[in-house]
Motif scaffolding. Sequence first.
Motif, PDB file in Angstrom:
ATOM      1  N   PRO A 137       0.832  -1.199   0.000  1.00  0.00           N
ATOM      2  CA  PRO A 137       0.000   0.000   0.000  1.00  0.00           C
ATOM      3  C   PRO A 137       0.869   1.253   0.000  1.00  0.00           C
ATOM      4  O   PRO A 137       2.048   1.212   0.309  1.00  0.00           O
ATOM      5  CB  PRO A 137      -0.786  -0.110   1.320  1.00  0.00           C
ATOM      6  N   TRP A 151      -3.630   2.159   5.018  1.00  0.00           N
ATOM      7  CA  TRP A 151      -3.730   0.803   5.532  1.00  0.00           C
ATOM      8  C   TRP A 151      -3.074   0.790   6.906  1.00  0.00           C
ATOM      9  O   TRP A 151      -2.180   1.603   7.187  1.00  0.00           O
ATOM     10  CB  TRP A 151      -3.002  -0.161   4.608  1.00  0.00           C
ATOM     11  N   SER A 205      -7.722  -2.450   5.699  1.00  0.00           N
ATOM     12  CA  SER A 205      -7.749  -1.509   4.574  1.00  0.00           C
ATOM     13  C   SER A 205      -8.212  -0.137   5.047  1.00  0.00           C
ATOM     14  O   SER A 205      -8.745   0.012   6.161  1.00  0.00           O
ATOM     15  CB  SER A 205      -8.693  -2.025   3.490  1.00  0.00           C
ATOM     16  N   LYS A 254     -11.766  -2.709   6.539  1.00  0.00           N
ATOM     17  CA  LYS A 254     -11.993  -4.140   6.356  1.00  0.00           C
ATOM     18  C   LYS A 254     -10.699  -4.913   6.588  1.00  0.00           C
ATOM     19  O   LYS A 254      -9.639  -4.538   6.086  1.00  0.00           O
ATOM     20  CB  LYS A 254     -12.501  -4.418   4.942  1.00  0.00           C
ATOM     21  N   ARG A 257      -8.238  -7.417   5.671  1.00  0.00           N
ATOM     22  CA  ARG A 257      -7.952  -8.053   4.390  1.00  0.00           C
ATOM     23  C   ARG A 257      -7.088  -9.300   4.522  1.00  0.00           C
ATOM     24  O   ARG A 257      -7.027 -10.121   3.613  1.00  0.00           O
ATOM     25  CB  ARG A 257      -7.261  -7.060   3.453  1.00  0.00           C
ATOM     26  N   ILE A 304      -2.669 -10.244  -0.448  1.00  0.00           N
ATOM     27  CA  ILE A 304      -3.754  -9.281  -0.660  1.00  0.00           C
ATOM     28  C   ILE A 304      -3.750  -8.788  -2.097  1.00  0.00           C
ATOM     29  O   ILE A 304      -4.781  -8.736  -2.768  1.00  0.00           O
ATOM     30  CB  ILE A 304      -3.627  -8.099   0.316  1.00  0.00           C
ATOM     31  N   GLN A 305      -2.573  -8.419  -2.570  1.00  0.00           N
ATOM     32  CA  GLN A 305      -2.491  -7.911  -3.936  1.00  0.00           C
ATOM     33  C   GLN A 305      -2.873  -8.984  -4.956  1.00  0.00           C
ATOM     34  O   GLN A 305      -3.508  -8.690  -5.972  1.00  0.00           O
ATOM     35  CB  GLN A 305      -1.083  -7.399  -4.230  1.00  0.00           C
TER      36      GLN A 305
END
Length: 304
Positions: free
Chosen positions: A47, A93, A114, A118, A120, A159-160
Amino acid sequence: MSVMLPRASAVALALSLAGLLAGCGDLPQPFAENPGAEALRLATPPPARLDIPPPAHALLADAQAQQWSQALADSLLLKEVPAVAQPARKGDWHLVVDASLEGDQVVPRYRIVSPAGKVRASANGTPVPADAWASADPALLKANAQLAAAQVSTMLTGIQAAVAQADPNSLLNRPTRIWFTGVTGAPGNGNLELARQMAVLLPDGHNTLQTTARNADYTVSGHVTISKPDRASDGVQHIEIVWTVQNAKGHEAGKATQLHDVPAHSLDGYWGDVAADAAQEAASGIHEVIANNEGRPHPPASGS
């Protein structure tokens, strides 16, 4: 998060140029069985910023919690993650950390949240003996933060990968567009033959070749350097072929380098099978560089 190489660094692939000349003997072919498996490193753009607030529920006093969050931020920075030891800010983040006592051990737990609030990804950390954790020794906190950094970095990568898989325009869900600019520096007809072979080999099930730079995801170029002969007669020349892969932003995503010695002047004219062999190995390396930058090897992360 996805796979791009770290800033100011690149993937180096040591490739042998197999079969350059008939009768030269069997040469190693590092891409024959497991293309590009060695020396590849996956770099993940995280992020824009990851806040690391001092954990309020990690069984640490305030001063030790601040030391731990700073040590974790420092460790993440070494992994190219722009982490900051500070309270969570709007639009950032952030990492939530708590810990629980299980028997005679303390088990940390990490949750990546996030900007929308949320969770993640989440994971349990490495257990620590309760008495050692209670001592809050600075060396122990630093060592634990280094372990946590490795886990958090992996969580960000997952995540990505999940985001990319859900995006229909992601390179995980459509063919990669490659602009191949050609080859320079080769003697004889090497530039033409290498380029012709590469234009055939680069397109595959994941990659397409286009004739302009417009909307290209990656740009590939080749450059040949060949030394002067060691001796005027029947000497040896050192040949180096460097294939550079740049991403859409013009940053180097990876590089494949082929090194070999050849009899003097053997490549002054027609390259023929030499170009075919060289392009075959190099194309495998280029495909591997692109696949790793796209993050294909990483499964998506699961939140909690």
